[in-house]
Motif scaffolding. Structure first.
Motif, PDB file in Angstrom:
ATOM      1  N   ILE A   8      96.416  42.644  78.646  1.00  0.00           N
ATOM      2  CA  ILE A   8      95.541  43.133  77.582  1.00  0.00           C
ATOM      3  C   ILE A   8      94.798  41.904  77.089  1.00  0.00           C
ATOM      4  O   ILE A   8      95.395  40.943  76.586  1.00  0.00           O
ATOM      5  N   LYS A   9      93.492  41.901  77.291  1.00  0.00           N
ATOM      6  CA  LYS A   9      92.668  40.723  76.995  1.00  0.00           C
ATOM      7  C   LYS A   9      92.397  40.617  75.489  1.00  0.00           C
ATOM      8  O   LYS A   9      92.678  41.552  74.731  1.00  0.00           O
ATOM      9  N   PRO A  10      91.855  39.463  75.025  1.00  0.00           N
ATOM     10  CA  PRO A  10      91.741  39.227  73.571  1.00  0.00           C
ATOM     11  C   PRO A  10      90.995  40.308  72.789  1.00  0.00           C
ATOM     12  O   PRO A  10      91.308  40.544  71.624  1.00  0.00           O
ATOM     13  N   GLU A  49      90.584  31.342  91.376  1.00  0.00           N
ATOM     14  CA  GLU A  49      89.784  31.893  92.478  1.00  0.00           C
ATOM     15  C   GLU A  49      88.316  32.081  92.088  1.00  0.00           C
ATOM     16  O   GLU A  49      87.460  32.215  92.960  1.00  0.00           O
ATOM     17  N   HIS A  50      88.014  32.118  90.782  1.00  0.00           N
ATOM     18  CA  HIS A  50      86.633  32.309  90.337  1.00  0.00           C
ATOM     19  C   HIS A  50      85.934  30.994  90.004  1.00  0.00           C
ATOM     20  O   HIS A  50      84.789  30.992  89.564  1.00  0.00           O
ATOM     21  N   TYR A  51      86.643  29.867  90.195  1.00  0.00           N
ATOM     22  CA  TYR A  51      86.065  28.558  89.875  1.00  0.00           C
ATOM     23  C   TYR A  51      84.744  28.384  90.612  1.00  0.00           C
ATOM     24  O   TYR A  51      84.630  28.683  91.789  1.00  0.00           O
ATOM     25  N   SER A  58      82.272  31.107  80.800  1.00  0.00           N
ATOM     26  CA  SER A  58      82.387  32.069  79.702  1.00  0.00           C
ATOM     27  C   SER A  58      83.643  32.928  79.865  1.00  0.00           C
ATOM     28  O   SER A  58      84.249  33.336  78.870  1.00  0.00           O
ATOM     29  N   LEU A  59      84.079  33.165  81.109  1.00  0.00           N
ATOM     30  CA  LEU A  59      85.338  33.870  81.318  1.00  0.00           C
ATOM     31  C   LEU A  59      86.505  33.071  80.730  1.00  0.00           C
ATOM     32  O   LEU A  59      87.380  33.638  80.050  1.00  0.00           O
ATOM     33  N   ILE A  60      86.481  31.754  80.956  1.00  0.00           N
ATOM     34  CA  ILE A  60      87.569  30.906  80.429  1.00  0.00           C
ATOM     35  C   ILE A  60      87.526  30.872  78.900  1.00  0.00           C
ATOM     36  O   ILE A  60      88.568  30.946  78.230  1.00  0.00           O
ATOM     37  N   ALA A  61      86.314  30.794  78.333  1.00  0.00           N
ATOM     38  CA  ALA A  61      86.188  30.792  76.866  1.00  0.00           C
ATOM     39  C   ALA A  61      86.724  32.101  76.285  1.00  0.00           C
ATOM     40  O   ALA A  61      87.457  32.116  75.292  1.00  0.00           O
ATOM     41  N   TYR A  62      86.364  33.202  76.922  1.00  0.00           N
ATOM     42  CA  TYR A  62      86.827  34.536  76.489  1.00  0.00           C
ATOM     43  C   TYR A  62      88.345  34.636  76.562  1.00  0.00           C
ATOM     44  O   TYR A  62      89.015  35.022  75.588  1.00  0.00           O
ATOM     45  N   MET A  63      88.915  34.275  77.721  1.00  0.00           N
ATOM     46  CA  MET A  63      90.348  34.484  77.922  1.00  0.00           C
ATOM     47  C   MET A  63      91.213  33.533  77.105  1.00  0.00           C
ATOM     48  O   MET A  63      92.412  33.776  76.946  1.00  0.00           O
ATOM     49  N   TRP A  82      97.247  51.104  88.957  1.00  0.00           N
ATOM     50  CA  TRP A  82      96.821  50.438  87.722  1.00  0.00           C
ATOM     51  C   TRP A  82      95.323  50.152  87.756  1.00  0.00           C
ATOM     52  O   TRP A  82      94.604  50.378  86.788  1.00  0.00           O
ATOM     53  N   ARG A  83      94.817  49.693  88.910  1.00  0.00           N
ATOM     54  CA  ARG A  83      93.379  49.405  88.992  1.00  0.00           C
ATOM     55  C   ARG A  83      92.544  50.677  88.877  1.00  0.00           C
ATOM     56  O   ARG A  83      91.439  50.651  88.333  1.00  0.00           O
ATOM     57  N   GLN A  84      93.101  51.770  89.376  1.00  0.00           N
ATOM     58  CA  GLN A  84      92.420  53.059  89.229  1.00  0.00           C
ATOM     59  C   GLN A  84      92.335  53.451  87.752  1.00  0.00           C
ATOM     60  O   GLN A  84      91.303  53.913  87.275  1.00  0.00           O
ATOM     61  N   LEU A 102      90.514  53.114  81.282  1.00  0.00           N
ATOM     62  CA  LEU A 102      90.854  52.265  80.129  1.00  0.00           C
ATOM     63  C   LEU A 102      89.718  51.319  79.759  1.00  0.00           C
ATOM     64  O   LEU A 102      89.481  51.049  78.585  1.00  0.00           O
ATOM     65  N   ARG A 103      89.009  50.800  80.771  1.00  0.00           N
ATOM     66  CA  ARG A 103      87.890  49.898  80.450  1.00  0.00           C
ATOM     67  C   ARG A 103      86.743  50.651  79.791  1.00  0.00           C
ATOM     68  O   ARG A 103      86.068  50.102  78.911  1.00  0.00           O
ATOM     69  N   ALA A 104      86.535  51.909  80.202  1.00  0.00           N
ATOM     70  CA  ALA A 104      85.494  52.714  79.549  1.00  0.00           C
ATOM     71  C   ALA A 104      85.847  52.888  78.069  1.00  0.00           C
ATOM     72  O   ALA A 104      84.979  52.829  77.199  1.00  0.00           O
ATOM     73  N   ALA A 114      88.510  44.351  78.390  1.00  0.00           N
ATOM     74  CA  ALA A 114      89.759  44.791  77.750  1.00  0.00           C
ATOM     75  C   ALA A 114      91.050  44.557  78.531  1.00  0.00           C
ATOM     76  O   ALA A 114      92.092  44.253  77.931  1.00  0.00           O
ATOM     77  N   LEU A 115      90.994  44.715  79.858  1.00  0.00           N
ATOM     78  CA  LEU A 115      92.250  44.675  80.615  1.00  0.00           C
ATOM     79  C   LEU A 115      92.073  44.074  81.995  1.00  0.00           C
ATOM     80  O   LEU A 115      90.994  44.158  82.590  1.00  0.00           O
ATOM     81  N   HIS A 116      93.159  43.519  82.496  1.00  0.00           N
ATOM     82  CA  HIS A 116      93.210  42.960  83.852  1.00  0.00           C
ATOM     83  C   HIS A 116      94.262  43.688  84.670  1.00  0.00           C
ATOM     84  O   HIS A 116      95.262  44.157  84.126  1.00  0.00           O
ATOM     85  N   GLY A 117      94.050  43.718  85.976  1.00  0.00           N
ATOM     86  CA  GLY A 117      95.077  44.187  86.899  1.00  0.00           C
ATOM     87  C   GLY A 117      95.029  43.398  88.185  1.00  0.00           C
ATOM     88  O   GLY A 117      93.944  43.112  88.695  1.00  0.00           O
ATOM     89  N   SER A 118      96.190  43.030  88.717  1.00  0.00           N
ATOM     90  CA  SER A 118      96.247  42.300  89.993  1.00  0.00           C
ATOM     91  C   SER A 118      95.550  43.110  91.076  1.00  0.00           C
ATOM     92  O   SER A 118      95.603  44.340  91.063  1.00  0.00           O
TER      93      SER A 118
HETATM   94  P1  ATP Z   1      90.434  41.400  86.614  1.00  0.00           P
HETATM   95  O1  ATP Z   1      90.661  40.319  87.670  1.00  0.00           O
HETATM   96  O2  ATP Z   1      90.340  40.850  85.217  1.00  0.00           O
HETATM   97  O3  ATP Z   1      91.325  42.583  86.738  1.00  0.00           O
HETATM   98  P2  ATP Z   1      88.401  42.440  88.268  1.00  0.00           P
HETATM   99  O4  ATP Z   1      89.304  42.170  89.401  1.00  0.00           O
HETATM  100  O5  ATP Z   1      87.879  43.823  88.091  1.00  0.00           O
HETATM  101  O6  ATP Z   1      89.002  42.017  86.890  1.00  0.00           O
HETATM  102  P3  ATP Z   1      87.025  40.017  88.957  1.00  0.00           P
HETATM  103  O7  ATP Z   1      85.881  40.079  89.875  1.00  0.00           O
HETATM  104  O8  ATP Z   1      88.332  39.501  89.453  1.00  0.00           O
HETATM  105  O9  ATP Z   1      87.187  41.461  88.285  1.00  0.00           O
HETATM  106  O10 ATP Z   1      86.567  39.165  87.698  1.00  0.00           O
HETATM  107  C1  ATP Z   1      87.505  38.686  86.783  1.00  0.00           C
HETATM  108  C2  ATP Z   1      86.970  38.855  85.387  1.00  0.00           C
HETATM  109  O11 ATP Z   1      85.805  38.062  85.200  1.00  0.00           O
HETATM  110  C3  ATP Z   1      86.503  40.276  85.046  1.00  0.00           C
HETATM  111  O12 ATP Z   1      87.556  41.110  84.651  1.00  0.00           O
HETATM  112  C4  ATP Z   1      85.510  40.028  83.933  1.00  0.00           C
HETATM  113  O13 ATP Z   1      86.180  39.789  82.681  1.00  0.00           O
HETATM  114  C5  ATP Z   1      84.857  38.732  84.386  1.00  0.00           C
HETATM  115  N1  ATP Z   1      83.653  39.019  85.181  1.00  0.00           N
HETATM  116  C6  ATP Z   1      83.609  39.440  86.468  1.00  0.00           C
HETATM  117  N2  ATP Z   1      82.353  39.600  86.887  1.00  0.00           N
HETATM  118  C7  ATP Z   1      81.558  39.269  85.836  1.00  0.00           C
HETATM  119  C8  ATP Z   1      80.152  39.212  85.617  1.00  0.00           C
HETATM  120  N3  ATP Z   1      79.283  39.517  86.589  1.00  0.00           N
HETATM  121  N4  ATP Z   1      79.713  38.825  84.407  1.00  0.00           N
HETATM  122  C9  ATP Z   1      80.574  38.492  83.427  1.00  0.00           C
HETATM  123  N5  ATP Z   1      81.905  38.510  83.563  1.00  0.00           N
HETATM  124  C10 ATP Z   1      82.398  38.898  84.748  1.00  0.00           C
END
Ligand code: ATP
Length: 138
Positions: A8-10, A49-51, A58-63, A82-84, A102-104, A114-118
Motif C-alpha cells: 500500500i503506497k503512501p 529494475e527501473h533505474y 519521481s518514483l523514488i521521491a513518491y515511494m 493480485w495484479r488482476q 483497486l487502482r481505479a 495506490a498499490l504494488h504487486g509483484s
Molecule cells: P508496481 O511494480 O508498483 O506493481 P507496475 O508493475 O504496474 O507497478 P511498473 O512498470 O513496474 O508498474 O512501474 C513501477 C511503478 O512506477 C508504477 O507502479 C508507478 O507508480 C510508476 N510508474 C510506472 N510507469 C510510470 C509512468 N509512465 N509515469 C509515472 N510513473 C510511472
C-alpha cells in the motif's frame, strides 16, 4: 498456494482497513504485514529494475514520501490474481478499463497508483525477502 508481495503506497495507507477487507474478501491470506517509511536509498534498491527510466527520480521521491504498508499475501495463483485485482499501472487507464480495480478506486494518477504487486515468481520471492528478511521459505 503461491505468495506475492503487495504494497500500500503512501497515497493510500489511510485506506488500509478498507483495502484489507477487499483483500480478505477476495480470498487472500495475509501472511505478514509491516509498516515502514523507506529512505530514498531503500526505495531505489527496491525499484532497481527501473533505474535510468525517466520516471525513476519521481518514483523514488513518491515511494519515500511517507510510510507504506508491505504485506505478504498467499492464495492459489496469488501473483496473477493480485495484479488482476490491482488493474492497470495507470490510475486513469484503470478507471477507463477496469473501474472495479483497486487502482481505479484508490489511485491518484499515472504514478500515484495506490498499490504494488509483484510481477513474477522470482520478483515475489525477492520482494518478500526485502521486507521480511526473516521469513521462512517453504
Ligand atoms: P508496481 O511494480 O508498483 O506493481 P507496475 O508493475 O504496474 O507497478 P511498473 O512498470 O513496474 O508498474 O512501474 C513501477 C511503478 O512506477 C508504477 O507502479 C508507478 O507508480 C510508476 N510508474 C510506472 N510507469 C510510470 C509512468 N509512465 N509515469 C509515472 N510513473 C510511472
Amino acid at each position: 498456494v503461491e505468495r506475492t508481495l503487495a504494497i500500500i503506497k503512501p497515497d493510500a495507507t489511510e485506506k488500509e482497513e478498507e483495502i484489507k477487507d477487499i483483500v480478505l474478501r477476495s480470498g487472500f491470506t495475509i501472511l505478514q504485514r509491516r509498516k515502514v517509511h523507506l529512505t530514498p536509498e531503500q526505495a531505489s534498491e527496491f525499484y532497481a529494475e527501473h533505474y535510468g527510466k525517466l520516471f525513476f527520480p519521481s518514483l523514488i521521491a513518491y515511494m519515500s514520501s511517507g510510510p507504506i504498508v508491505a504485506v505478504a499475501l498467499s492464495k492459489d495463483k496469488a501473483i496473477s490474481h493480485w495484479r488482476q485485482l490491482l488493474g492497470p499501472t495507470s490510475t486513469f487507464k484503470a478507471r477507463d478499463t477496469n473501474p472495479d480495480s483497486l487502482r481505479a478506486i484508490y489511485g491518484t494518477d499515472d504514478q500515484r497508483n495506490a498499490l504494488h504487486g509483484s510481477d513474477s515468481y522470482s520478483n515475489a520471492e525477492r520482494e518478500i525477502r526485502f521486507f521480511f528478511p526473516d521469513s521462512v521459505v517453504e
